[in-house]
Design an enzyme around this catalytic site. Structure first.
Site, PDB file in Angstrom:
ATOM      1  N   ARG A 162      24.456  44.322  82.980  1.00 35.86           N
ATOM      2  CA  ARG A 162      25.639  44.270  82.107  1.00 35.86           C
ATOM      3  C   ARG A 162      26.878  44.653  82.907  1.00 35.86           C
ATOM      4  O   ARG A 162      27.060  45.816  83.245  1.00 35.86           O
ATOM      5  CB  ARG A 162      25.481  45.198  80.897  1.00 35.86           C
ATOM      6  CG  ARG A 162      26.697  45.186  79.990  1.00 35.86           C
ATOM      7  CD  ARG A 162      26.421  45.774  78.610  1.00 35.86           C
ATOM      8  NE  ARG A 162      26.208  47.205  78.585  1.00 35.86           N
ATOM      9  CZ  ARG A 162      26.171  47.946  77.475  1.00 35.86           C
ATOM     10  NH1 ARG A 162      26.329  47.364  76.298  1.00 35.86           N
ATOM     11  NH2 ARG A 162      25.949  49.240  77.529  1.00 35.86           N
ATOM     12  N   ASP A 451      26.472  56.913  75.131  1.00 33.81           N
ATOM     13  CA  ASP A 451      27.319  56.247  76.112  1.00 33.81           C
ATOM     14  C   ASP A 451      28.737  56.174  75.561  1.00 33.81           C
ATOM     15  O   ASP A 451      29.056  56.824  74.553  1.00 33.81           O
ATOM     16  CB  ASP A 451      26.761  54.884  76.521  1.00 33.81           C
ATOM     17  CG  ASP A 451      26.816  53.835  75.412  1.00 33.81           C
ATOM     18  OD1 ASP A 451      27.441  54.090  74.365  1.00 33.81           O
ATOM     19  OD2 ASP A 451      26.243  52.750  75.612  1.00 33.81           O
TER      20      ASP A 451
END
Length: 536
Positions: A162, A451
């Protein structure tokens, strides 16, 4: 001027990644595509302003023929047919990368985005680790002498990398004196170094694409993929991309996202926290009907969240693409076995709902959760070793019909805004940002692996509550700048007592000041990580 590297050796072996040919490829990507990226970021602002003015977001009339059309994405390669468990986490340091690859998950989302602080050392180390993993040479020996090696007794997780979202810059690579585009740096270096090796391995260069707000942004990625494959002599269609539907405008363009990337698309993912963050961001000044209750009380069974996930499954399977479920962020705590057991049961219930809805797999943030997620999906798909099917593409959802009103029915979340929730938001925002500033984007807070999305929704809720003068259900107080300043100070002092003095001064105090600045500002900050990047 050509591409300039401000620090050519942030880690040992950096020269293996920052080669002249790799940098020339990254430069070519920028010269061809960075200008379009800048235009699309400006288009985001214009659309948000229009929505704020009209109070309306809807499916696009100009793409009705795409939604009505009979088309499918390219068939998935063998390596991506079974995605029932996906491990997520940063690709740096090497120890975490090895643990993810060895976890028993079908896929590893190797994250250079929300779970990674984009220090230059982290960026290059992540690419180096992924290159070594593709070559089968990744290893690590701890200072205590413990060795970490890639397992040979079972398959490794398939890597899906990603890159950073379109909004992030990379200030350590300059083109004509200006920062480059983080997404193009991440993709360019990764693709250049691993694409051909992964194809030799029977896999391919696979990506998760984050935070897009328009199918035109997906079109840009498709243009980049076509060019990159031609440039390096890689067969067209080798790249496969799964797009995160984690912004509210993207929820209205799922078909269009898949259509734009149809030769390279693998699926869509339901990213919960970023999706909620985007709702607050998009409708921050749209009044009380768009105020979410305490973050922890917003569950996936809320009607507006059900509309989002049901539409995602239906859209994906209609188009032959995979529907990937959301994050299970629990971290086992051996000191609190009862708490851990209860958390695991919640995870099991969440994954069971996803599997029964037709999702093809789901995310976990810790290796200990892999078996729980796998057991749930095995119960629906069958054991792959005994003739079970690899996915649920055959589970069509023709009965699902989702309207714009259902996607925007935020009040259906129920719940309340409380001072306890406000405190938690401020505590988590500071705690996460502090660790992010120290160089780690994956942070354990209260037995959850967090996150950047968690911090983003937390601080955004605070800003919105100040803006709307929300009344707290448990105290009767109105959320004001003064109240937030007071509680932020108290939560910062609480953190002072939980960490050592040096860390507090170096990371937690700057984090608290940053959270104060963006929560108390009259103007909304689009991404917390943008000003935070200036501090690392």
């Amino acid at each position: 001027m050509a591409l300039t590297v401000t620090d050519p050796r942030p880690i040992e072996r950096a020269e293996e990644i920052l080669t002249p040919k790799a940098l020339a490829f990254v430069e070519e990507l920028h010269r061809r595509f960075a200008g379009t990226r800048t235009e699309l970021l400006a288009a985001r602002v214009a659309k948000r302003e229009e929505v704020a003015r009209t109070g309306r977001l809807d499916f696009l009339p100009e793409t009705q023929d795409i939604r009505d059309g009979d088309w499918k994405v390219a068939e998935a390669p063998a390596a991506l047919q079974d995605r029932r468990v996906e491990m997520t986490g940063p690709a740096s340091p090497a120890k975490m990368a090895i643990n993810a690859l060895n976890s028993g998950a079908k896929v590893w989302l190797a994250d250079l985005e929300d779970a990674s602080t984009p220090t230059w050392a982290n960026v290059i180390d992540a690419i180096l680790n992924l290159r070594d993993a593709a070559q089968g040479t990744l290893s690590y020996t701890s200072p205590e002498g413990k060795e970490y090696r890639l397992r040979t007794d079972a398959p490794l997780a398939v890597v899906v990398a990603r890159p950073r979202g379109w909004h992030m810059d990379e200030r350590h690579l300059l083109l004509d004196g200006e920062p480059t585009v983080g997404a193009l740096v991440d993709f360019g270096l990764h693709f250049f170094h691993v694409a051909k090796q992964l194809l030799l391995n029977g896999q391919g260069p696979y990506y998760y694409l984050p935070k897009m707000e328009s199918h035109l942004e997906a079109r840009l990625w498709n243009d980049i993929f076509v060019f990159a494959q031609d440039f390096l002599g890689v067969p067209q269609g080798s790249i496969r991309a799964t797009m995160l539907i984690e912004t509210i405008p993207a929820a209205f363009e799922m078909d269009e996202f898949l259509y734009e990337l149809r030769d390279h698309a693998s699926g869509l993912n339901a990213g919960r926290w970023d999706y909620l963050f985007s709702i607050v961001k998009y409708f921050r000044d749209a009044g009380e009907s768009f105020i979410l209750p305490d973050r922890a009380s917003v569950v996936m069974t809320a009607p507006f969240m059900r509309a989002y996930t049901e539409l995602l499954v239906k859209t994906c399977h209609k188009r032959g693409a995979f529907a990937m479920g959301g994050m299970a962020a629990v971290i086992p705590n051996r000191r609190e076995p009862e708490v851990t057991a209860q958390a695991f049961e919640k995870v099991r219930a969440d994954k069971t709902r996803e599997a029964n809805d037709g999702f093809d797999g789901s995310w976990v943030a810790h290796p200990d959760l892999v078996s729980t997620c796998r057991e749930v999906f095995d119960s629906v798909l069958g054991d792959p070793a005994n003739g079970g099917k690899p996915n649920q593409l055959d589970k069509q959802r023709p009965e699902v019909s989702v309207t714009a009103e259902q996607l925007l029915d935020i009040s259906s979340a129920g719940g309340q805004v409380t001072e306890a929730g406000l405190r938690l938001n401020l505590y988590v925002a500071v705690a996460y940002t502090a660790v992010w500033l120290s160089g780690s984007g994956a942070v354990a807070i209260h037995n959850l692996m967090e996150d950047a999305a968690t911090a983003e929704i937390s601080r955004s809720q605070v800003w919105q509550q100040i803006r709307n003068k929300s009344v707290l259900a448990d105290t009767g107080n109105t959320v004001t700048r003064e109240l937030v300043t007071k509680i932020l100070g108290e939560e910062t002092d609480r953190l002072r007592g939980e960490v050592d003095a040096e860390s507090f001064e170096k990371f937690y105090e700057p984090a608290s000041r940053l959270i104060a600045d963006i929560c108390l500002s009259e103007d909304y900050t689009d991404f917390l990580t943008t000003p935070a990047y200036e501090l690392v």
